[in-house]
Every structure is written in structure tokens, then in C-alpha cells.
Motif scaffolding. Structure first.
Motif, PDB file in Angstrom:
ATOM      1  N   UNK A 118       9.019  71.090  61.272  1.00  0.00           N
ATOM      2  CA  UNK A 118      10.568  70.029  61.092  1.00  0.00           C
ATOM      3  C   UNK A 118      11.342  69.211  61.696  1.00  0.00           C
ATOM      4  N   UNK A 119       9.708  69.455  63.204  1.00  0.00           N
ATOM      5  CA  UNK A 119      10.628  68.434  64.517  1.00  0.00           C
ATOM      6  C   UNK A 119       9.644  66.802  64.878  1.00  0.00           C
ATOM      7  N   UNK A 120       8.785  66.948  64.203  1.00  0.00           N
ATOM      8  CA  UNK A 120       8.698  65.620  63.867  1.00  0.00           C
ATOM      9  C   UNK A 120       7.880  64.941  64.781  1.00  0.00           C
ATOM     10  N   UNK A 121       8.577  64.346  65.655  1.00  0.00           N
ATOM     11  CA  UNK A 121       8.045  64.164  67.370  1.00  0.00           C
ATOM     12  C   UNK A 121       8.400  64.956  68.790  1.00  0.00           C
ATOM     13  N   UNK A 122       7.890  65.875  68.917  1.00  0.00           N
ATOM     14  CA  UNK A 122       8.303  67.307  69.221  1.00  0.00           C
ATOM     15  C   UNK A 122       8.492  66.739  70.566  1.00  0.00           C
ATOM     16  N   UNK A 123       8.889  67.466  71.431  1.00  0.00           N
ATOM     17  CA  UNK A 123       9.148  67.399  72.889  1.00  0.00           C
ATOM     18  C   UNK A 123       7.473  67.826  73.187  1.00  0.00           C
ATOM     19  N   UNK A 124       6.956  68.575  72.325  1.00  0.00           N
ATOM     20  CA  UNK A 124       5.359  68.738  72.913  1.00  0.00           C
ATOM     21  C   UNK A 124       4.478  67.768  72.257  1.00  0.00           C
ATOM     22  N   UNK A 151      18.617  70.809  78.414  1.00  0.00           N
ATOM     23  CA  UNK A 151      19.901  70.418  77.058  1.00  0.00           C
ATOM     24  C   UNK A 151      19.897  68.884  76.898  1.00  0.00           C
ATOM     25  N   UNK A 152      20.969  68.622  78.059  1.00  0.00           N
ATOM     26  CA  UNK A 152      20.785  66.379  77.695  1.00  0.00           C
ATOM     27  C   UNK A 152      19.568  65.974  77.237  1.00  0.00           C
ATOM     28  N   UNK A 153      18.301  66.352  77.735  1.00  0.00           N
ATOM     29  CA  UNK A 153      17.128  65.638  76.988  1.00  0.00           C
ATOM     30  C   UNK A 153      16.849  66.780  75.890  1.00  0.00           C
ATOM     31  N   UNK A 154      17.333  67.356  75.121  1.00  0.00           N
ATOM     32  CA  UNK A 154      17.241  67.823  73.798  1.00  0.00           C
ATOM     33  C   UNK A 154      18.373  67.170  72.868  1.00  0.00           C
ATOM     34  N   UNK A 155      19.152  67.459  73.101  1.00  0.00           N
ATOM     35  CA  UNK A 155      20.625  66.713  72.879  1.00  0.00           C
ATOM     36  C   UNK A 155      20.581  65.192  72.090  1.00  0.00           C
ATOM     37  N   UNK A 156      19.626  64.494  73.301  1.00  0.00           N
ATOM     38  CA  UNK A 156      19.313  62.868  73.188  1.00  0.00           C
ATOM     39  C   UNK A 156      17.890  63.336  71.871  1.00  0.00           C
ATOM     40  N   UNK A 157      17.854  63.801  72.419  1.00  0.00           N
ATOM     41  CA  UNK A 157      16.148  63.651  71.896  1.00  0.00           C
ATOM     42  C   UNK A 157      16.751  63.946  69.874  1.00  0.00           C
ATOM     43  N   UNK A 158      17.942  64.810  69.803  1.00  0.00           N
ATOM     44  CA  UNK A 158      17.707  65.738  68.256  1.00  0.00           C
ATOM     45  C   UNK A 158      18.721  64.496  67.744  1.00  0.00           C
ATOM     46  N   UNK A 159      19.623  63.044  68.033  1.00  0.00           N
ATOM     47  CA  UNK A 159      20.022  62.753  67.262  1.00  0.00           C
ATOM     48  C   UNK A 159      18.939  61.027  67.779  1.00  0.00           C
ATOM     49  N   UNK A 160      17.459  61.121  67.592  1.00  0.00           N
ATOM     50  CA  UNK A 160      16.903  60.153  67.577  1.00  0.00           C
ATOM     51  C   UNK A 160      16.394  59.732  66.465  1.00  0.00           C
ATOM     52  N   UNK A 161      14.922  59.222  66.324  1.00  0.00           N
ATOM     53  CA  UNK A 161      14.170  58.346  65.261  1.00  0.00           C
ATOM     54  C   UNK A 161      13.736  59.566  64.901  1.00  0.00           C
ATOM     55  N   UNK A 162      12.591  60.100  66.558  1.00  0.00           N
ATOM     56  CA  UNK A 162      11.921  61.296  66.909  1.00  0.00           C
ATOM     57  C   UNK A 162      12.143  61.886  66.208  1.00  0.00           C
ATOM     58  N   UNK A 163      12.868  62.321  66.690  1.00  0.00           N
ATOM     59  CA  UNK A 163      13.703  64.003  65.349  1.00  0.00           C
ATOM     60  C   UNK A 163      13.426  64.258  63.563  1.00  0.00           C
TER      61      UNK A 163
END
Length: 423
Positions: free
Chosen positions: A91-97, A40-52
Motif C-alpha cells: 500500500x506504500x505506492x512509490x515507497x522509500x525502498x 522522521x522528516x523524510x517520512x512525514x513529507x513523503x506521506x503527504x506526497x503523490x508518491x505515497x
């Protein structure tokens, strides 16, 4: 027909293996939301990033839609949406995977990475998870970032992004300070990789912590005389140039304004960034990175290379009281020239650093009175007369008649003497 237990066991093993492979393949294609339940923490911070937002930003869509010669079918999506397929676009852009399936980086720039198809999630360290994981030292190496954060034009070879090269030439690189040390804030759970993509104020604050601004103010202003403001800027907190990346992703400038009694006296802005020229050598109107044939100018703040700027203007003679001076370093995520060319909304401009002063205005210096000097008298030398020259006697004034009379007397005496001798 009796089925042997060994055969049954073999079928079960094959079925389980096939199910595991299917699950791994499904995980590799799953959206980033799938990871949120456990990370959850990794996802929440990633969701605010330019990568997302790498694949959905208005600037990216405007440029990607015009990319033609040399870029290929995935020239932009290779880095902005690595998991884009032929039949659908994530739509994930530079996603986790997109990151955690990278098994190798084959070079620097232009998406030189290789995604694994085994579904094994790689990271700096492996841990207990309901899916296969693997520890990879690549995730702690700046080379991991170099695959996308370095880019060259596919036909002209012009450097469009040089973030990795900028870092290689910095003191951070020589001191072993990697990209991850700064952009993951010292913890592997922070996946914003900076100030984020949606909070402009946070971006301004981050730049402000990395840039030092010093202003040398005069003691006072004088009406009718030049006012000089010297500014020193230095990138002290980033291991790469500021701003960095493609010029369509930023706009930064230093501006100085002077007012008196609420009325603007002077304003000037000095830009920091990269400007390209097209194949004909033109740089105006602004040339996008897609059409860059050569580098026209690169005026940015590089690490440990201070920049000196100077603003000069003449204070109007009728100004009295005080002059208010403000120097501001400004930033905008999408440059104004791109917004105008692509018909995009104007991005918010934020203050990175600010300095101000209030200067008292001195009376104008006395106006000097100019008096033409009197030219000195010129003496004309008297020419020496030549003997026998006609008109010379006339220049002597009284001497002429005297000599004439004397000559006649001498002639008369000579004539008389000759006559007397003859008698």
C-alpha cells in the motif's frame, strides 16, 4: 571429535554473512513505516506526497482496472507500486525502498529502471546508518525521474506523459537546473516533491507562484456594445508544461464571468490540457490514455511561451450601473470527465490566479434611422427615326400632317403643269 577454531570462525563468518544478507533482503521488502524511526522528516513529507498515494488513488484504481491490451501484467504498477509482488500488493505506492533501491536507469519512460536486490540503500550521499548505504550520482540527475515521468502507449506509441522531454526543451535544462532542485525544495530531506497529494489549496498556491496572469481591462462597458477582455498567461516558474503528467491526473481552465446587479451576464471557460483521439479518430467523449491512438490537441502552458486569450460578449442594452468582471485560472486534481465516467466523487476545484474589475456602464449609442435614398431620374434618349419606317411621322406630332399636306400640294401643282403643257 574436536572442532578446530578456524572452522568455528569460518562458520561464524558464514552465519553473520547470511544474517546480513537476510537483514538486507528484509529491509528491501520492509514497508516505508520501517524508515520512520530514523528518517522522521523524510517520512512525514513523503506521506503527504503523490508518491505515497500512487497505488491507492481512486483515479489510478479506476484506470488500472481497465488496462488490457499491450500493457502487460505490471504496465501500471511498474511505476505506481514498484514493489508489488505476486502474492501481495504494498500500500506504500512509490515507497522509500522503491526509489532508494534503484541502481540504474536503462532508458527514458515506461518504468525503465532496475531495482537492486542487495538491500543497499542508495542516495545522493552516503552516511552512517544501521544498514548498508551507497552514494549514487544518479539521485542528483533528472534522468532518475525520467524512468517514470515519461510514458508512451505500448502499442500506439503516443506520448502519454512527456514531463522529462518538456524539461529537456526548457531553459532550466540548458541552465543545469534539475528536477531535484525544484521538487526537493533545495534540501534532500524534503520528500513531498511538490505541494503534496491531499492539500488542494497548497497545489493551487504552488501553481499560482509558477504562472503569471495579466488582464487588459477596457475603461468602461457600454450597453448594447461588445466588451473585450484580453488575458495573457505565462509559465514563468516551472521547467515543464503546466499542467504536466497524464491528463487523468489534472484539470486546469481559465474562466471569465460577468455579472450586473447580482445577475449573471456571461461566462466562458477555456481548458488547458491534452486531448487524445481513439483508433477511429474520435475525441468525444473524452478518451483515456489507455485508449489513446493519436494526439488530438495539446493546449498547455509551456515554459517561456506566453499564451494570449480573449473573451468577448455583448453587454445587454438594458444593463445600467456597473458590470463586475472576474477572470480566474482554476485547477482540479481529478478531471470532471473522468469522475463522471468512473463514478468517482467530484474533486475540489481551487483558484490558481485571480483578477477582477468593476466597469461603469455607458448609455447605449443612439440607434441610427435608416432612410431609403430617392433613386435618380433616368433620361430616355429619343431614337432617330429611319426614313420610310411606318409610323415614324406619328412620333413627330404636328410635323406629320404638315408634310402630308405639303406633299399633296406639290402633287397637285405637278399635275396642273403637265396638263397646261399638253394644251
Amino acid at each position: 571429535m574436536r572442532i578446530r577454531p578456524a572452522a568455528v570462525a569460518g562458520l561464524v563468518v558464514l552465519w553473520v554473512a547470511a544474517l546480513a544478507l537476510w537483514a538486507q533482503a528484509a529491509l528491501a521488502q520492509a514497508p516505508a513505516e520501517t524508515c520512520r524511526a530514523c528518517h522522521s522528516r523524510e517520512y512525514d513529507t513523503w506521506a503527504m506526497s503523490a508518491h505515497a498515494r500512487a497505488a491507492e488513488s481512486a483515479a489510478f484504481r479506476a484506470l488500472a482496472g481497465t488496462a488490457t491490451q499491450g500493457w502487460g501484467a505490471d504496465g501500471c504498477t511498474r511505476c505506481h507500486a514498484p514493489r508489488t509482488s505476486d502474492d501481495a500488493s504494498t500500500a506504500d505506492g512509490v515507497s522509500c525502498q522503491a526509489c532508494h533501491l534503484i541502481q540504474r536507469v536503462d532508458g527514458v519512460g515506461n518504468g525503465a529502471f532496475r531495482l537492486a536486490v542487495d538491500g543497499v540503500m542508495r542516495s545522493a550521499r552516503a552516511g552512517q546508518a544501521p544498514h548498508p548505504t551507497s552514494a549514487s550520482p544518479l539521485f542528483s540527475d533528472s534522468l532518475f525521474c525520467a524512468a517514470c515521468h515519461e510514458q508512451y502507449h505500448p502499442t500506439t506509441g503516443v506520448a502519454l506523459q512527456s514531463t522529462y522531454t518538456e524539461w529537456l526543451n526548457s531553459a532550466d535544462a540548458h541552465g543545469g537546473k534539475t528536477c531535484q532542485v525544484c521538487h526537493m525544495a533545495g534540501t534532500l530531506s524534503d520528500h513531498a516533491f511538490g505541494a503534496g497529494a491531499v492539500d488542494a489549496a497548497a497545489k493551487g498556491d504552488a501553481l499560482g507562484r509558477a504562472i503569471d496572469l495579466q488582464v487588459r481591462w477596457p475603461k468602461a462597458a457600454r450597453a448594447g456594445s461588445p466588451l473585450i477582455i484580453d488575458v495573457r498567461l505565462e509559465n514563468t516558474g516551472a521547467g515543464h508544461a503546466l499542467p504536466t503528467g497524464k491528463p487523468e491526473g489534472y484539470e486546469m481552465w481559465l474562466e471569465m464571468t460577468a455579472t450586473a446587479g447580482g445577475e449573471a451576464l456571461f461566462t466562458e471557460a477555456l481548458p488547458y490540457g491534452v486531448v487524445y483521439a481513439d483508433s477511429k479518430g474520435n475525441n468525444q467523449p473524452r478518451v483515456s490514455s489507455l485508449d489513446a491512438a493519436s494526439l488530438f490537441v495539446d493546449h498547455r502552458l509551456f515554459p517561456d511561451r506566453p499564451v494570449q486569450e480573449r473573451f468577448v460578449f455583448v453587454v445587454p442594452t438594458d444593463v445600467r450601473g456597473r458590470v463586475e468582471i472576474e477572470v480566474r485560472l482554476m485547477y482540479r486534481r481529478t478531471p470532471l470527465w473522468l469522475s463522471e465516467q468512473a463514478g468517482l466523487p467530484t474533486a475540489e476545484a481551487v483558484v490558481v490566479r485571480r483578477a477582477s474589475a468593476s466597469l461603469g456602464v455607458l448609455e447605449p449609442l443612439p440607434t441610427p434611422t435608416y432612410v431609403a435614398p430617392t433613386p435618380p431620374a433616368t433620361l430616355r434618349p429619343t431614337p432617330t427615326p429611319a426614313v420610310g419606317t411606318v409610323g415614324v411621322l406619328e412620333e413627330r406630332g404636328w410635323l406629320g400632317p404638315f408634310l402630308l399636306v405639303g406633299g399633296l400640294v406639290l402633287i397637285g401643282v405637278a399635275a396642273w403643269a403637265l396638263k397646261a403643257r399638253a394644251v
